[in-house]
Write a protein that holds these residues in place. Structure first.
Motif, PDB file in Angstrom:
ATOM      1  N   MET A   1      -3.142  10.788   3.014  1.00 51.61           N
ATOM      2  CA  MET A   1      -1.791  11.207   2.652  1.00 51.61           C
ATOM      3  C   MET A   1      -1.240  10.264   1.596  1.00 51.61           C
ATOM      4  O   MET A   1      -1.393   9.059   1.684  1.00 51.61           O
ATOM      5  N   THR A   2      -0.612  10.828   0.625  1.00 46.32           N
ATOM      6  CA  THR A   2      -0.019  10.056  -0.456  1.00 46.32           C
ATOM      7  C   THR A   2       1.295   9.459   0.010  1.00 46.32           C
ATOM      8  O   THR A   2       2.106  10.132   0.636  1.00 46.32           O
ATOM      9  N   GLY A   3       1.473   8.194  -0.324  1.00 46.49           N
ATOM     10  CA  GLY A   3       2.695   7.522   0.074  1.00 46.49           C
ATOM     11  C   GLY A   3       3.630   7.303  -1.100  1.00 46.49           C
ATOM     12  O   GLY A   3       3.296   7.608  -2.245  1.00 46.49           O
ATOM     13  N   PRO A   4       4.804   6.751  -0.803  1.00 41.19           N
ATOM     14  CA  PRO A   4       5.762   6.469  -1.876  1.00 41.19           C
ATOM     15  C   PRO A   4       5.275   5.324  -2.755  1.00 41.19           C
ATOM     16  O   PRO A   4       4.460   4.500  -2.338  1.00 41.19           O
ATOM     17  N   LEU A   5       5.781   5.285  -3.954  1.00 45.86           N
ATOM     18  CA  LEU A   5       5.492   4.177  -4.852  1.00 45.86           C
ATOM     19  C   LEU A   5       6.097   2.924  -4.234  1.00 45.86           C
ATOM     20  O   LEU A   5       7.288   2.878  -3.946  1.00 45.86           O
ATOM     21  N   PRO A   6       5.284   1.893  -3.975  1.00 45.65           N
ATOM     22  CA  PRO A   6       5.802   0.707  -3.296  1.00 45.65           C
ATOM     23  C   PRO A   6       6.863  -0.029  -4.120  1.00 45.65           C
ATOM     24  O   PRO A   6       6.856   0.016  -5.354  1.00 45.65           O
ATOM     25  N   ALA A   7       7.765  -0.696  -3.423  1.00 48.78           N
ATOM     26  CA  ALA A   7       8.776  -1.525  -4.082  1.00 48.78           C
ATOM     27  C   ALA A   7       8.054  -2.652  -4.800  1.00 48.78           C
ATOM     28  O   ALA A   7       7.013  -3.112  -4.328  1.00 48.78           O
ATOM     29  N   PRO A   8       8.496  -3.081  -5.920  1.00 46.96           N
ATOM     30  CA  PRO A   8       9.734  -2.728  -6.623  1.00 46.96           C
ATOM     31  C   PRO A   8       9.612  -1.517  -7.525  1.00 46.96           C
ATOM     32  O   PRO A   8      10.399  -1.343  -8.449  1.00 46.96           O
ATOM     33  N   GLY A   9       8.659  -0.650  -7.304  1.00 50.83           N
ATOM     34  CA  GLY A   9       8.601   0.607  -8.022  1.00 50.83           C
ATOM     35  C   GLY A   9       7.835   0.579  -9.327  1.00 50.83           C
ATOM     36  O   GLY A   9       6.837  -0.124  -9.482  1.00 50.83           O
ATOM     37  N   LEU A  10       8.338   1.341 -10.274  1.00 46.27           N
ATOM     38  CA  LEU A  10       7.641   1.553 -11.536  1.00 46.27           C
ATOM     39  C   LEU A  10       7.337   0.271 -12.303  1.00 46.27           C
ATOM     40  O   LEU A  10       6.225   0.120 -12.806  1.00 46.27           O
ATOM     41  N   PRO A  11       8.259  -0.685 -12.418  1.00 44.97           N
ATOM     42  CA  PRO A  11       7.927  -1.900 -13.179  1.00 44.97           C
ATOM     43  C   PRO A  11       6.684  -2.618 -12.641  1.00 44.97           C
ATOM     44  O   PRO A  11       5.853  -3.085 -13.414  1.00 44.97           O
ATOM     45  N   ALA A  12       6.524  -2.670 -11.337  1.00 43.81           N
ATOM     46  CA  ALA A  12       5.362  -3.340 -10.753  1.00 43.81           C
ATOM     47  C   ALA A  12       4.085  -2.551 -10.997  1.00 43.81           C
ATOM     48  O   ALA A  12       3.015  -3.126 -11.156  1.00 43.81           O
ATOM     49  N   LEU A  13       4.192  -1.238 -11.054  1.00 49.91           N
ATOM     50  CA  LEU A  13       3.023  -0.416 -11.346  1.00 49.91           C
ATOM     51  C   LEU A  13       2.584  -0.608 -12.799  1.00 49.91           C
ATOM     52  O   LEU A  13       1.409  -0.810 -13.090  1.00 49.91           O
ATOM     53  N   LEU A  14       3.530  -0.585 -13.706  1.00 52.06           N
ATOM     54  CA  LEU A  14       3.211  -0.664 -15.134  1.00 52.06           C
ATOM     55  C   LEU A  14       2.792  -2.060 -15.572  1.00 52.06           C
ATOM     56  O   LEU A  14       2.072  -2.206 -16.552  1.00 52.06           O
ATOM     57  N   ASN A  15       3.234  -3.073 -14.846  1.00 52.72           N
ATOM     58  CA  ASN A  15       2.973  -4.450 -15.269  1.00 52.72           C
ATOM     59  C   ASN A  15       2.005  -5.195 -14.380  1.00 52.72           C
ATOM     60  O   ASN A  15       1.822  -6.397 -14.540  1.00 52.72           O
ATOM     61  N   GLY A  16       1.384  -4.521 -13.406  1.00 55.00           N
ATOM     62  CA  GLY A  16       0.273  -5.136 -12.728  1.00 55.00           C
ATOM     63  C   GLY A  16       0.274  -5.406 -11.250  1.00 55.00           C
ATOM     64  O   GLY A  16      -0.754  -5.228 -10.635  1.00 55.00           O
TER      65      GLY A  16
END
Length: 143
Positions: A1-16
């Motif tokens: 099951m797909t979960g929510p994008l973990p905190a702190p969200g998009l900035p943490a995904l895009l920056n590593g």
């Protein structure tokens, strides 16, 4: 099951710090905002608009059109997996930090075609896993 994008969200995904994955798009974020932020962070972005998609066939047709898949795309699950594991069709001149696929109206598609949505999500997850430890990973956000 797909979960929510973990905190702190998009900035943490895009920056590593957040690992690539298949995540739910935070409800407060619009696909257009996410796409703009990702492009600004040197990620290659594609939006897959699934409005009105009701079955496997229309999902694969929409993938072909919206993602501008190569002519050799065979419009089946294996061919989609092949395209997602060979992103040469998606690359442009220059380097990207990663690849982001935003699948919009996912919930409506999943409600209309739950089996096809489960299979599509599995194909997407396999592609994300394939690219996870490479220089330019793939992440998928479902909205």
């Amino acid at each position: 099951m797909t979960g929510p994008l973990p905190a702190p969200g998009l900035p943490a995904l895009l920056n590593g710090p957040t690992r690539p994955g298949v995540y739910r798009l935070p409800p407060a974020d619009s696909p257009a905002h996410i796409a703009a932020a990702a492009a600004e962070a040197d990620w290659r972005v594609a939006r897959l608009r699934l409005e009105g998609v009701q079955d496997k066939t229309s999902f694969l047709e929409r993938c072909a059109a919206e993602l501008d898949l190569p002519e050799w795309f065979g419009r089946n699950w294996d061919a989609l997996a092949d395209c997602l594991m060979d992103l040469s069709w998606w690359r442009e001149t220059g380097k990207f930090r990663g690849y982001l696929l935003i699948a919009e109206d996912w919930d409506a598609f999943a409600a209309a075609a739950p089996g096809a949505a489960r299979t599509a999500e599995s194909v997407l997850a396999d592609a994300v896993d394939f690219w996870a430890d490479r220089e330019a990973p793939l992440t998928v956000l479902l909205s």
